[in-house]
Scaffold this active site. Structure first.
Site, PDB file in Angstrom:
ATOM      1  N   THR A  15       0.835  -1.210   0.000  1.00  0.00           N
ATOM      2  CA  THR A  15       0.000   0.000   0.000  1.00  0.00           C
ATOM      3  C   THR A  15       0.871   1.263   0.000  1.00  0.00           C
ATOM      4  O   THR A  15       0.751   2.122  -0.878  1.00  0.00           O
ATOM      5  CB  THR A  15      -0.909   0.009   1.258  1.00  0.00           C
ATOM      6  OG1 THR A  15      -1.689  -1.183   1.242  1.00  0.00           O
ATOM      7  CG2 THR A  15      -1.829   1.216   1.273  1.00  0.00           C
ATOM      8  N   VAL A  16       1.773   1.374   0.979  1.00  0.00           N
ATOM      9  CA  VAL A  16       2.556   2.606   1.118  1.00  0.00           C
ATOM     10  C   VAL A  16       3.685   2.656   0.075  1.00  0.00           C
ATOM     11  O   VAL A  16       4.000   3.721  -0.468  1.00  0.00           O
ATOM     12  CB  VAL A  16       3.138   2.739   2.548  1.00  0.00           C
ATOM     13  CG1 VAL A  16       3.818   4.075   2.725  1.00  0.00           C
ATOM     14  CG2 VAL A  16       2.042   2.572   3.594  1.00  0.00           C
ATOM     15  N   LYS A 107       6.462   1.832  12.302  1.00  0.00           N
ATOM     16  CA  LYS A 107       6.350   2.248  13.722  1.00  0.00           C
ATOM     17  C   LYS A 107       6.695   1.112  14.679  1.00  0.00           C
ATOM     18  O   LYS A 107       7.191   1.363  15.775  1.00  0.00           O
ATOM     19  CB  LYS A 107       4.958   2.829  14.023  1.00  0.00           C
ATOM     20  CG  LYS A 107       3.860   1.898  14.336  1.00  0.00           C
ATOM     21  CD  LYS A 107       3.033   1.357  13.211  1.00  0.00           C
ATOM     22  CE  LYS A 107       2.705   2.285  12.089  1.00  0.00           C
ATOM     23  NZ  LYS A 107       1.683   1.699  11.195  1.00  0.00           N
ATOM     24  N   GLU A 131       8.662  10.157   9.670  1.00  0.00           N
ATOM     25  CA  GLU A 131       7.430  10.951   9.839  1.00  0.00           C
ATOM     26  C   GLU A 131       6.168  10.099   9.622  1.00  0.00           C
ATOM     27  O   GLU A 131       5.175  10.248  10.339  1.00  0.00           O
ATOM     28  CB  GLU A 131       7.442  12.124   8.850  1.00  0.00           C
ATOM     29  CG  GLU A 131       6.287  13.088   8.977  1.00  0.00           C
ATOM     30  CD  GLU A 131       6.227  13.747  10.342  1.00  0.00           C
ATOM     31  OE1 GLU A 131       7.070  14.588  10.634  1.00  0.00           O
ATOM     32  OE2 GLU A 131       5.309  13.412  11.123  1.00  0.00           O
ATOM     33  N   GLY A 136       0.172   8.769   9.909  1.00  0.00           N
ATOM     34  CA  GLY A 136       0.142   8.804   8.436  1.00  0.00           C
ATOM     35  C   GLY A 136       0.612  10.118   7.844  1.00  0.00           C
ATOM     36  O   GLY A 136       1.769  10.508   7.999  1.00  0.00           O
ATOM     37  N   GLY A 189      -6.810  -0.334   2.591  1.00  0.00           N
ATOM     38  CA  GLY A 189      -5.361  -0.266   2.845  1.00  0.00           C
ATOM     39  C   GLY A 189      -5.001   0.430   4.146  1.00  0.00           C
ATOM     40  O   GLY A 189      -3.844   0.762   4.361  1.00  0.00           O
ATOM     41  N   GLU A 192      -3.252  -2.794   9.299  1.00  0.00           N
ATOM     42  CA  GLU A 192      -1.958  -3.468   9.232  1.00  0.00           C
ATOM     43  C   GLU A 192      -2.156  -4.861   8.626  1.00  0.00           C
ATOM     44  O   GLU A 192      -3.284  -5.370   8.576  1.00  0.00           O
ATOM     45  CB  GLU A 192      -1.374  -3.621  10.644  1.00  0.00           C
ATOM     46  CG  GLU A 192      -1.052  -2.304  11.314  1.00  0.00           C
ATOM     47  CD  GLU A 192      -0.016  -1.480  10.560  1.00  0.00           C
ATOM     48  OE1 GLU A 192       1.087  -1.975  10.314  1.00  0.00           O
ATOM     49  OE2 GLU A 192      -0.324  -0.335  10.201  1.00  0.00           O
ATOM     50  N   LYS A 207       2.735   4.125  18.419  1.00  0.00           N
ATOM     51  CA  LYS A 207       2.800   5.550  18.030  1.00  0.00           C
ATOM     52  C   LYS A 207       2.896   6.436  19.272  1.00  0.00           C
ATOM     53  O   LYS A 207       3.644   7.416  19.280  1.00  0.00           O
ATOM     54  CB  LYS A 207       1.573   5.911  17.188  1.00  0.00           C
ATOM     55  CG  LYS A 207       1.590   5.212  15.829  1.00  0.00           C
ATOM     56  CD  LYS A 207       0.247   5.318  15.143  1.00  0.00           C
ATOM     57  CE  LYS A 207       0.259   4.662  13.783  1.00  0.00           C
ATOM     58  NZ  LYS A 207      -1.090   4.485  13.222  1.00  0.00           N
ATOM     59  N   GLY A 304      -3.475   5.054   4.686  1.00  0.00           N
ATOM     60  CA  GLY A 304      -3.849   4.981   3.273  1.00  0.00           C
ATOM     61  C   GLY A 304      -2.663   5.237   2.352  1.00  0.00           C
ATOM     62  O   GLY A 304      -1.646   5.785   2.769  1.00  0.00           O
TER      63      GLY A 304
HETATM   64  P1  NAP Z   1       1.836  -4.005   2.797  1.00  0.00           P
HETATM   65  O1  NAP Z   1       0.767  -3.486   1.915  1.00  0.00           O
HETATM   66  O2  NAP Z   1       1.630  -5.316   3.468  1.00  0.00           O
HETATM   67  O3  NAP Z   1       3.172  -4.092   1.892  1.00  0.00           O
HETATM   68  C1  NAP Z   1       4.343  -4.691   2.334  1.00  0.00           C
HETATM   69  C2  NAP Z   1       5.318  -4.765   1.160  1.00  0.00           C
HETATM   70  O4  NAP Z   1       6.577  -5.195   1.668  1.00  0.00           O
HETATM   71  C3  NAP Z   1       4.930  -5.742   0.069  1.00  0.00           C
HETATM   72  O5  NAP Z   1       5.289  -5.217  -1.190  1.00  0.00           O
HETATM   73  C4  NAP Z   1       5.776  -6.979   0.383  1.00  0.00           C
HETATM   74  O6  NAP Z   1       6.140  -7.675  -0.761  1.00  0.00           O
HETATM   75  C5  NAP Z   1       7.016  -6.338   0.940  1.00  0.00           C
HETATM   76  N1  NAP Z   1       7.712  -7.225   1.878  1.00  0.00           N
HETATM   77  C6  NAP Z   1       7.281  -7.672   3.073  1.00  0.00           C
HETATM   78  N2  NAP Z   1       8.203  -8.462   3.640  1.00  0.00           N
HETATM   79  C7  NAP Z   1       9.237  -8.514   2.780  1.00  0.00           C
HETATM   80  C8  NAP Z   1      10.486  -9.185   2.788  1.00  0.00           C
HETATM   81  N3  NAP Z   1      10.846  -9.975   3.805  1.00  0.00           N
HETATM   82  N4  NAP Z   1      11.313  -9.019   1.740  1.00  0.00           N
HETATM   83  C9  NAP Z   1      10.951  -8.234   0.700  1.00  0.00           C
HETATM   84  N5  NAP Z   1       9.773  -7.584   0.619  1.00  0.00           N
HETATM   85  C10 NAP Z   1       8.926  -7.731   1.658  1.00  0.00           C
HETATM   86  O7  NAP Z   1       2.202  -2.963   3.946  1.00  0.00           O
HETATM   87  P2  NAP Z   1       1.845  -1.403   4.002  1.00  0.00           P
HETATM   88  O8  NAP Z   1       0.452  -1.213   4.460  1.00  0.00           O
HETATM   89  O9  NAP Z   1       2.281  -0.752   2.748  1.00  0.00           O
HETATM   90  O10 NAP Z   1       2.766  -0.944   5.227  1.00  0.00           O
HETATM   91  C11 NAP Z   1       4.149  -0.766   5.084  1.00  0.00           C
HETATM   92  C12 NAP Z   1       4.714  -0.075   6.307  1.00  0.00           C
HETATM   93  O11 NAP Z   1       4.118   1.207   6.445  1.00  0.00           O
HETATM   94  C13 NAP Z   1       4.416  -0.779   7.641  1.00  0.00           C
HETATM   95  O12 NAP Z   1       5.498  -0.561   8.514  1.00  0.00           O
HETATM   96  C14 NAP Z   1       3.179  -0.056   8.150  1.00  0.00           C
HETATM   97  O13 NAP Z   1       3.047  -0.124   9.560  1.00  0.00           O
HETATM   98  C15 NAP Z   1       3.498   1.350   7.718  1.00  0.00           C
HETATM   99  N6  NAP Z   1       2.356   2.239   7.566  1.00  0.00           N
HETATM  100  C16 NAP Z   1       1.292   1.832   6.855  1.00  0.00           C
HETATM  101  C17 NAP Z   1       0.222   2.714   6.649  1.00  0.00           C
HETATM  102  C18 NAP Z   1      -0.985   2.334   5.848  1.00  0.00           C
HETATM  103  O14 NAP Z   1      -1.907   3.133   5.754  1.00  0.00           O
HETATM  104  N7  NAP Z   1      -1.021   1.144   5.251  1.00  0.00           N
HETATM  105  C19 NAP Z   1       0.282   4.000   7.193  1.00  0.00           C
HETATM  106  C20 NAP Z   1       1.410   4.389   7.933  1.00  0.00           C
HETATM  107  C21 NAP Z   1       2.448   3.487   8.104  1.00  0.00           C
HETATM  108  P3  NAP Z   1       5.285  -8.937  -1.323  1.00  0.00           P
HETATM  109  O15 NAP Z   1       3.940  -8.345  -1.670  1.00  0.00           O
HETATM  110  O16 NAP Z   1       6.043  -9.385  -2.489  1.00  0.00           O
HETATM  111  O17 NAP Z   1       5.200  -9.908  -0.187  1.00  0.00           O
HETATM  112  N1  HSE Z   2      -2.883   0.654  10.443  1.00  0.00           N
HETATM  113  C1  HSE Z   2      -2.522   1.990  10.716  1.00  0.00           C
HETATM  114  C2  HSE Z   2      -3.777   2.812  11.024  1.00  0.00           C
HETATM  115  C3  HSE Z   2      -1.812   2.584   9.507  1.00  0.00           C
HETATM  116  O1  HSE Z   2      -4.873   2.300  10.793  1.00  0.00           O
HETATM  117  O2  HSE Z   2      -3.660   3.927  11.502  1.00  0.00           O
HETATM  118  C4  HSE Z   2      -1.123   3.807   9.867  1.00  0.00           C
HETATM  119  O3  HSE Z   2      -0.062   3.578  10.729  1.00  0.00           O
END
Ligand code: NAP
Ligand code: HSE
Length: 440
Positions: A15-16, A107, A131, A136, A189, A192, A207, A304
């Site tokens: 997603t990110v 985080k 940040e 987010g 998205g 977690e 956080k 998101g």
């Molecule tokens: P996600 O959609 O699950 O994406 C994770 C990505 O990392 C996928 O492309 C996955 O690849 C890759 N990955 C995971 N483990 C791996 C490994 N061992 N080696 C290589 N690639 C690997 O996660 P996300 O929601 O984008 O979140 C990413 C980070 O941002 C997290 O730390 C989350 O807490 C943080 N965050 C998320 C949001 C949000 O709104 N989603 C907001 C703020 C912060 P594959 O698909 O090939 O497995």
């Molecule tokens: N899963 C987290 C949330 C993403 O819903 O706030 C942002 O860190």
């Protein structure tokens, strides 16, 4: 204009990661004017290469081998967006040791290893920016570390999890069931990879530990943050809260008088006239109180694809500016105090208590006696709807010591007329916004 080219690598294209790719591409033209540099994506690390290549229509950038990144000297910034502790920690440490700057949204890792990673970044004269790890899109870390550094802060609190705020909004405004709202948050998205972290409050806990550490210049580990999620809340609680002129939000709270720190995450009744009550869907809001700034509030999307990418790419711009000016590693760990954490039993709050009791004369008076005996002062005690031969009693306490309140609840639970303690929820109190309008 001379434009410095900066090679960057993405770890993760979920997603990110995908959002960050899109925002970096959309900024190609303007970034040089804003920073004096142009970021060029050289590599993207994933596990499933085909899936990732299809997302961006370019297989050449995609790798499943971290060595392709660490051994590429043209890559100066590593953007970690995989999530989880390992292998993210190993990759970030390797990148810093190789003199590569790191931007992360992770985080979990920052909450567990903030100090160590900041020290490693300092040793290697690198930037480590995060940040996006808190709230987010909303700038919170940079304001705390920079714009508000001239303050002694006494409070940072607010809504710091988008998923739970989305779920609570859908349940209270649209009558949606919990599971349906969670499925929608996952589809959008926000959640977690394992949404337990969101709904049990652990994401918010991490956080709070990060922002409390920065705000109070003292390490607050996630074990210090007593955490309660939203899974025990029922539709009844949400309805009663509404009847009382309140809404229920999952609140992250960190407070300090300069001598000790209180930190917890818990659902709270928020009076509808408080600004936090109207922060809905995936929006987050963070309140800060300081001796010079007074009160400040930050509001925006807490999760998101593009909102989170906005914060990630903002950090990349900052690192790029530092590279252009040869001044990386300017801000390192600022936890120079060692303040104790207040045990939760000694924290003072107002409470909402809902008890199912036998519908008998004297039960209400009996309950009032228990509170009086334990010095728990009660603001309201109300008998609610009957269901067969039982009825709900709702109590709102004044601000009381948590340990005393818990003892009172234990005594009430043991009464033969008590069928069940249905819920105990804190009530947010602030001088400006009281829940006094909360009449039945
Ligand atoms: P996600 O959609 O699950 O994406 C994770 C990505 O990392 C996928 O492309 C996955 O690849 C890759 N990955 C995971 N483990 C791996 C490994 N061992 N080696 C290589 N690639 C690997 O996660 P996300 O929601 O984008 O979140 C990413 C980070 O941002 C997290 O730390 C989350 O807490 C943080 N965050 C998320 C949001 C949000 O709104 N989603 C907001 C703020 C912060 P594959 O698909 O090939 O497995
Ligand atoms: N899963 C987290 C949330 C993403 O819903 O706030 C942002 O860190």
């Amino acid at each position: 204009m001379e434009i410095r080219k900066i090679g960057v690598a993405l770890l993760g294209l979920g997603t990110v990661g995908l959002g960050t790719y899109k925002v970096l591409m959309a900024q190609q033209e303007e970034m040089p004017y804003k920073t004096g540099a142009q970021a060029q994506i050289r590599r993207i690390l994933v596990r499933n290469k085909e899936k990732a290549a299809a997302k961006i229509g370019n297989a050449e950038l995609i790798t499943d081998c971290f060595d392709d990144i660490i051994n590429d000297d043209s890559i100066e910034i590593v953007i970690e967006l995989m999530g989880g502790i390992e292998p993210a920690r190993t990759y970030i440490e390797a990148a810093l040791r190789a003199g590569k700057h790191v931007v992360t949204a992770n985080k979990d890792l920052i909450a567990s290893d903030h100090g160590k990673l900041m020290d490693l970044a300092k040793e290697n004269q690198c930037d480590l920016m995060f940040e996006a790890a808190v709230a987010g899109a909303i700038p919170v870390i940079t304001p705390l570390k920079q714009s508000l550094a001239a303050n002694h802060l006494s409070e940072v609190m607010g809504i710091v999890n988008g998923t739970t705020n989305f779920i609570l909004t859908k349940m209270s405004q649209e009558g949606m069931e919990f599971d349906e709202a969670l499925a929608l948050a996952t589809e959008l998205g926000y959640a977690e990879a394992d949404p337990t972290a969101d709904i049990e409050g652990l994401d918010a806990c991490r956080k709070v530990s990060i922002i409390a550490s920065i705000a109070f210049n003292s390490r607050v580990s996630f074990d210090d943050v007593v955490t309660e999620g939203i899974t025990k809340l029922s539709a009844h609680d949400i309805r009663y809260a509404k009847e009382m002129g309140c809404t229920i939000k999952l609140i992250g709270m960190a407070h300090s008088d300069g001598k000790a720190i209180e930190a917890y995450v818990a659902p709270m009744l928020i009076p509808e006239n408080h600004p936090l009550a109207s922060v809905n869907d995936s929006y987050n809001a963070v309140f800060v109180r300081g001796d010079a700034v007074d009160d400040a509030m930050f509001l925006g999307r807490g999760a998101g694809e593009l909102p989170t990418a906005s914060a990630v790419v903002g950090d990349v711009f900052d690192v790029a500016r530092n590279i252009v000016h040869g001044c990386n590693g300017r801000i390192s760990c600022t936890c120079f105090k060692h303040l104790p954490i207040v045990p939760m039993d000694d924290v003072y709050s107002k409470y909402f208590l809902r008890v199912e009791v036998e519908d008998k004369i004297g039960v209400l008076a009996d309950m009032a006696d228990v509170f009086a005996g334990l010095q728990v002062s009660v603001e309201q005690i109300i008998q609610k709807r009957k269901r067969g031969d039982s009825t709900d009693i709702v109590v709102i306490t004044d601000k009381v010591r948590e340990g005393d309140f818990k003892k009172a609840v234990q005594c009430i639970a043991k009464k033969p007329t008590t069928r069940a303690i249905r819920s105990t929820i804190r009530v947010y109190t602030c001088l400006l916004y009281t829940s006094d309008a909360a009449d039945d």
